[in-house]
Design an enzyme around this catalytic site. Sequence first.
Site, PDB file in Angstrom:
ATOM      1  N   HIS A 369       0.780  -1.234   0.000  1.00 41.03           N
ATOM      2  CA  HIS A 369       0.000   0.000   0.000  1.00 41.03           C
ATOM      3  C   HIS A 369       0.806   1.275   0.000  1.00 41.03           C
ATOM      4  O   HIS A 369       0.221   2.356  -0.014  1.00 41.03           O
ATOM      5  CB  HIS A 369      -0.938   0.044   1.208  1.00 41.03           C
ATOM      6  CG  HIS A 369      -2.175  -0.753   1.025  1.00 41.03           C
ATOM      7  ND1 HIS A 369      -3.321  -0.232   0.481  1.00 41.03           N
ATOM      8  CD2 HIS A 369      -2.444  -2.051   1.283  1.00 41.03           C
ATOM      9  CE1 HIS A 369      -4.251  -1.164   0.426  1.00 41.03           C
ATOM     10  NE2 HIS A 369      -3.736  -2.284   0.913  1.00 41.03           N
ATOM     11  N   LYS A 560      -8.450  14.382   4.283  1.00 37.41           N
ATOM     12  CA  LYS A 560      -7.645  13.151   4.277  1.00 37.41           C
ATOM     13  C   LYS A 560      -6.744  13.219   5.500  1.00 37.41           C
ATOM     14  O   LYS A 560      -6.685  14.260   6.163  1.00 37.41           O
ATOM     15  CB  LYS A 560      -6.811  13.041   2.998  1.00 37.41           C
ATOM     16  CG  LYS A 560      -6.049  14.338   2.634  1.00 37.41           C
ATOM     17  CD  LYS A 560      -5.298  14.233   1.317  1.00 37.41           C
ATOM     18  CE  LYS A 560      -6.175  14.302   0.099  1.00 37.41           C
ATOM     19  NZ  LYS A 560      -6.061  13.118  -0.755  1.00 37.41           N
ATOM     20  N   ARG A 561      -6.045  12.110   5.827  1.00 33.93           N
ATOM     21  CA  ARG A 561      -5.098  12.184   6.930  1.00 33.93           C
ATOM     22  C   ARG A 561      -4.103  13.324   6.679  1.00 33.93           C
ATOM     23  O   ARG A 561      -3.742  13.604   5.536  1.00 33.93           O
ATOM     24  CB  ARG A 561      -4.351  10.852   7.081  1.00 33.93           C
ATOM     25  CG  ARG A 561      -5.215   9.745   7.661  1.00 33.93           C
ATOM     26  CD  ARG A 561      -5.770  10.100   9.019  1.00 33.93           C
ATOM     27  NE  ARG A 561      -4.718  10.167  10.007  1.00 33.93           N
ATOM     28  CZ  ARG A 561      -4.461   9.203  10.882  1.00 33.93           C
ATOM     29  NH1 ARG A 561      -5.180   8.105  10.910  1.00 33.93           N
ATOM     30  NH2 ARG A 561      -3.478   9.345  11.755  1.00 33.93           N
ATOM     31  N   LYS A 566       1.050  14.579   1.591  1.00 37.58           N
ATOM     32  CA  LYS A 566      -0.246  14.961   1.021  1.00 37.58           C
ATOM     33  C   LYS A 566      -0.352  16.481   0.807  1.00 37.58           C
ATOM     34  O   LYS A 566      -1.250  16.966   0.135  1.00 37.58           O
ATOM     35  CB  LYS A 566      -1.386  14.455   1.910  1.00 37.58           C
ATOM     36  CG  LYS A 566      -1.530  12.927   1.906  1.00 37.58           C
ATOM     37  CD  LYS A 566      -2.600  12.491   2.904  1.00 37.58           C
ATOM     38  CE  LYS A 566      -2.777  10.987   3.007  1.00 37.58           C
ATOM     39  NZ  LYS A 566      -3.605  10.402   1.916  1.00 37.58           N
ATOM     40  N   THR A 668      -8.158   7.185  -2.506  1.00 41.07           N
ATOM     41  CA  THR A 668      -9.529   6.761  -2.794  1.00 41.07           C
ATOM     42  C   THR A 668     -10.496   7.918  -2.568  1.00 41.07           C
ATOM     43  O   THR A 668     -11.589   7.924  -3.139  1.00 41.07           O
ATOM     44  CB  THR A 668      -9.956   5.565  -1.917  1.00 41.07           C
ATOM     45  OG1 THR A 668      -9.653   5.875  -0.545  1.00 41.07           O
ATOM     46  CG2 THR A 668      -9.242   4.301  -2.332  1.00 41.07           C
ATOM     47  N   LYS A 672     -14.125   9.155  -4.601  1.00 43.24           N
ATOM     48  CA  LYS A 672     -15.433   9.516  -4.018  1.00 43.24           C
ATOM     49  C   LYS A 672     -15.875  10.882  -4.529  1.00 43.24           C
ATOM     50  O   LYS A 672     -17.037  11.084  -4.886  1.00 43.24           O
ATOM     51  CB  LYS A 672     -15.342   9.563  -2.482  1.00 43.24           C
ATOM     52  CG  LYS A 672     -14.965   8.248  -1.829  1.00 43.24           C
ATOM     53  CD  LYS A 672     -14.578   8.470  -0.356  1.00 43.24           C
ATOM     54  CE  LYS A 672     -13.767   7.304   0.165  1.00 43.24           C
ATOM     55  NZ  LYS A 672     -13.079   7.627   1.431  1.00 43.24           N
TER      56      LYS A 672
END
Length: 837
Positions: A369, A560-561, A566, A668, A672
């Site tokens: 992952h 998101k986290r 990120k 992901t 969405k």
Amino acid sequence: MSNKSTKIHKSEPKNTLLTDLNDDLNRHFYYTLGRDKTEGSRLYLYHALALTIRDRLVAKCRTTNEQRAKQKTKKAAYISLEFLMGRALGNAILNLDLEQEVNKALKQYSVELENVSNAEHDAGLGNGGLGRLAACFLDSCASLSLPVVGYGIRYEYGMFNQSIQNGYQIEQPDNWLREGHPWELSAPEQSKRVKFFGHVESYTDKAGRNHRVWVNTQDVLAVPYDVPIPGYKNDVVNTLRLWKSEATDEFNLREFNEGSYSDAVAQKNLAEQISMVLYPNDSSENGKELRLRQQYFLTSASLQDIIDNWIAEHGENFEEFSDFNVFQLNDTHPSIAVAELMRLLVDDHEMEWDKAWEITTSTMAYTNHTLLPEALERWSVPLFERLLPRLLEIIYEINARFLGEVATKWPGDSDKQRELSLIEEGDVPQIRMAYLAIVGSFSVNGVAALHTELLKSGLFNTFYKLWPEKFNNKTNGVTPRRWLAHCNPNLKSLISNYIGTKWVSNFDNIKSLRRFYDDKEFQDKWYAVKKSNKEQLVDLVKQHCDVEFDTNMLFDVQVKRIHEYKRQLLNILHVIHLYIQICKGNTENMTPRCVLIGGKAAPGYHMAKQIIKLINNVAEVINKDDRAKPYLRVAFLPNYNVTAMETICPATDLSEQISTAGKEASGTGNMKFMMNGAITIGTLDGANIEILESVGKDNFFLFGATTEEIHSIRNNYDPISIINNSENLSAVFKLIESGHFNLFEPHIFDDIINAVKCPSDPWLTAYDFDSYCDAQSLVSNAYQDKKQWLRMSILNTASSGKFSSDRTIAQYSDEIWQLKSDAKKITDKEKLEKQHA
Ligand SMILES: *Cc1c(COP(=O)(O)O)cnc(C)c1O
């Protein structure tokens, strides 16, 4: 709920109880829960309704298991330390098609389903994307009628609840079971014993065979709790089996007899610790002993369960075991399964090593992952030796045989031996768990095309050279039931009015929406749905952030986290840039925006927590400034979770997917948002690349360095000169460094400033800033052309067919697991019968 279909009573109760939902709801409310009219609180109603629905799930689960027992189908076990399920009620009502009946039954209590649903706590047994993926996969497996069992841990405390105080993240324990968990059924008679500590002895049997025995162990009980997983309108109900750790009833007798009764009982705590709490780290390893205990506990209990079921049917004959069983390891976390299956087969079931290895390597499949090196799990050999001595021996044996294979492929190459060894040399030797997973599996997959290519060319390159056939890609997906049909009911109706309802179970059909992207009437309706969804989000933001969003403004969202890769930091730097423009009066033609950021930081991740503080301080300054009000509003939403996302993604215009290229394995959240008609601003990273391919570059805002460019930039990266050469970025830094966002908190943002300015900044934030701002101004322009934006929005939803987890799971099933769906079996049989007729 148990897989076993042994009948206790000759005639089980008929499902007559389940004909009238209204009667069942009343029975559970008045009798099971023993309430009366004065106690019609939403909590009791929620429980009564959940039990009513659960009855129906249990009935369908029983028939699902009976059918499978008859058909003797191959089964997959999805083994995962995380399942981020969220709420179950609304999803079950959707999948069982009970909405009208439920609404009718609730009328007598004068409450809306929405109010009852809100009493349910999220099952937050996961950190973020990896755990949510496992939950989407379970929905798809059931909806595709595939015999797949999820195995996980029933954490007493799931992902912590986040609140914000003075701009800082505060963590609170998530006691999600306190008010009861009506969906689960325990099966204590199927508990398993899991061994820890002790030592290994050997003996020779009468036939002269040598055996190793793991003795003097301290055992823990694994007690199963089964959660039903309904398929979408197909009568299939699968099972998620979650293990709770409990003490065995054998107290230390010596202590007991010496009068230390209470000390002996206190030992219980140690056993019960194992399933007490989820580790709240996303994409980073956790060197704690308790974490290794969790991993072994889950894996051992799950494999024992599957083997016990096998033996109940086939006796001690494992000839066909690998024709009927396959295990999918969700990341490296459960990779000790490779050694544990060997132990169970060789030690407990007296199989020869080679035969056991044959079974192991034809049943284990591993999903990687992440490429982040800090997430690659390694456990110290001394820790293993103490906690799991027999497993260490087995890993040594696997390694010795494996290195023999390496020597055959690369004779005399001792560098290769060192590079590939399952044991990393050093002061304290470490076991490389990802390598154990690769060596023991027949399939190794990444989770997006780019990610898989990077695994093959980088992290696992030498393994790829050794076994190219093991490597494959399975691009992630999300379930269109929860992430469109359930969370966006108005869009669901609109879509269904135009293209019918088949898309919910066959998401490829969503592409028929393309026909209407230019249809004025359809566009107007699309706009109205988005607008009403934005109103819901306005309420949520008002309630939790005390910030007023305005539905006429562009909703720009990053949830998101919180992680440096990120780049929430890049987002807030752009917000500061917009604020500077406003302060300078450059507001002509500015597109008004509401910027929403949300996500949890791992409690020990200093930089992530600083970023949260910066976002909150920037938001506070901007929201207080009357000049900004018409153009810019900023909010940090506390406690981002699955339920929050169900309100957020239907209301979003712009989806922020801005990770440093090569770092986000898939993502992901991006999918969405796309399904719900948001347009992506993003880098060429993870599944963004495939989203861009599907929707076309005219309907996606692309920016930033590519993975390849990043490699060459890193060699002589000079962020300070980049800042000096960028008018916008230097203005942003000047404002931050002036202390404008931390007037009474001097120097609190120094770490962040230094990180961006550091030549070894792995995330290249400064490098991508100008490119990001350019893309953002294209976004602003595009949003002003309402018709054009609506076209893009519709085309995003219409092009999201690939990102259904049904597609992903069909690929796992066909290309890795080789399962036949119950439904397929029936149609195959019908076809045969037709041919013969
Ligand atoms: C989808 C989802 C994620 C994953 O989001 P990414 O943007 O892919 O990191 C994390 N947390 C929750 C609650 C989600 O629903």
